[in-house]
Write a protein that holds these residues in place. Structure first.
Motif: not given
Length: 411
Positions: A35-49, A62-64
């Motif tokens: 309920d806090h998030l929106v679903a968006l297409p995202q690229g490949i990432s080494r981090h949680i986005v 982005k967590e880093t």
């Protein structure tokens, strides 16, 4: 910068959105409730986005590691100051602790770029050669512009880029700057290293698309890599090479002006021309300051902000209108074109179709549609019939890109 706190959490931001303080920073991003998030297409990432929507604005989180987040935040802010096409840094969240007292990673907050998509999201079907060509052109132009500003990316790739439609082409934006560095000027070694990284990354991404059966059979990954390097080198040469003009050349001034016009057509501004004498004549090198020649001219004349190719098309239409109206004053012509041509076309788009594309892209496509209709009819069909035909036969059948992005725009 201003700082905001919530318990042990510290938010550093140029301008804090109070709604950010209400987010569950004591929970790892990977575990945030839906309920806090929106679903968006995202690229490949080494981090949680993750993406959140607060007060009609969508943010990417982005967590880093803290040092990496601070560096990227500062870099993105520096790029924003020089008007470089990159996502906008909003803030960083540090000193996060979970309910068990364990430290959590720092979060970098950026503003999501509206009407943009990662490259994989553009290919719900097999990637066609012409689409790949447009993406490679956009990425090559982005890297050239980057190197002109003294920015070394360190991780050039399609995955670290967002794309927006630009009058039949694409405009590319940097979305991940954590490996980058900004210098007064790049050395040839730094530039070559970036290009070699680009070569390896693009090859890997093509193999990934091929494995997912999203690459057209006629597209060879090795050829794609050679192609984008060639595109980059050709554009870099045109922007930076020193031109030698014979001392007795009658058309020396014409040659120099032609070079400047070619650079303007490529979208680059020229601030000054440096000339030096050599044995055979003169060595001429225009000083390219940045891309965005047509974008800046359109803003200056009309206040409209558009991508470079969109701006070029809108300016061509404006210049045609000015000639047909026999108006000598450029500012007067721009004002009348804006109120008599552009704005009526935008208002003609029904509310339920306005989520399809941004207004400047819709107008650009209508201009192209009008030309096609006129070619078939053997005469100028006029703007009003072209607008109605485009809305009914073209725009109504396009995918809703705003819906894909998970963003709702008020009509």
């Amino acid at each position: 910068m201003e700082g905001g706190t919530l318990g042990s959490v510290r938010i550093t931001s140029a301008l804090i959105d109070p709604a950010l303080l209400e987010l569950p920073w004591n929970i790892p991003l990977e575990e945030w409730p839906a309920d806090h998030l929106v679903a968006l297409p995202q690229g490949i990432s080494r981090h949680i986005v993750r993406f959140v929507k607060l007060n009609e604005t969508v943010y990417a989180l982005k967590e880093t590691r803290e040092k990496i987040a601070e560096k990227e935040y500062d870099l993105l802010r520096a790029l924003e100051r020089i008007d470089f096409p990159a996502v906008e840094a909003v803030g960083i969240v540090t000193d996060r602790i979970d309910d068990a007292g364990e430290p959590l990673e720092t979060v970098l907050i950026t503003r999501h770029l509206q009407f943009s998509l990662p490259y994989r999201a553009l290919f719900s079907h097999v990637l066609r050669p012409e689409t790949m060509n447009r993406l490679l052109d956009a990425l090559a132009a982005l890297v050239v512009r980057m190197h002109l500003t003294g920015f070394s990316w360190g991780d050039c790739s399609l995955s670290n880029t967002l794309f927006r439609r630009d009058a039949g082409a694409f405009a590319a934006y940097l979305v991940d700057a954590e490996t980058g560095n900004l210098y007064p000027k790049l050395s040839e070694g730094q530039r070559s290293e970036d290009i070699e990284i680009l070569r390896l990354n693009i090859f890997g991404e093509c193999l990934d698309l091929e494995a997912a059966e999203l690459l057209h059979p006629s597209i060879d990954p090795e050829s794609v890599v050679d192609d984008i390097i060639a595109r980059y080198e050709q554009l870099w040469h045109e922007v930076t090479y020193e031109q030698e003009v014979p001392r007795d050349a009658r058309d020396a001034r014409h040659d120099i002006e032609g070079r400047i016009r070619r650079l303007n057509e490529l979208g680059f501004d020229v601030a000054e021309v440096a000339m030096s004498t050599v044995d055979s004549g003169y060595r001429v090198r225009p000083k390219v300051v940045d891309a965005g020649y047509h974008t800046r001219r359109l803003i200056r004349l009309t206040g409209l902000d558009a991508e470079e190719n969109q701006a070029r098309q809108l300016l061509n239409d404006l210049d045609t209108y000015r000639a047909e109206s026999d108006l000598t004053d450029e500012q007067q012509a721009a004002h009348r074109w804006l109120t008599e041509v552009f704005e009526p076309v935008v208002r003609a788009v029904p509310a339920h179709l306005r989520h399809k594309l941004e207004p400047q892209e819709i107008f650009s496509q209508i201009i192209q549609h009008k030309w096609l209709l006129s070619e078939r009819a053997g005469r100028d069909v006029g703007m009003a019939p072209a607008v109605q035909s485009y809305l009914t036969d073209v725009l109504a059948h396009k995918p809703d890109e705003q819906a894909v992005l998970g963003i709702e725009i008020n009509a």
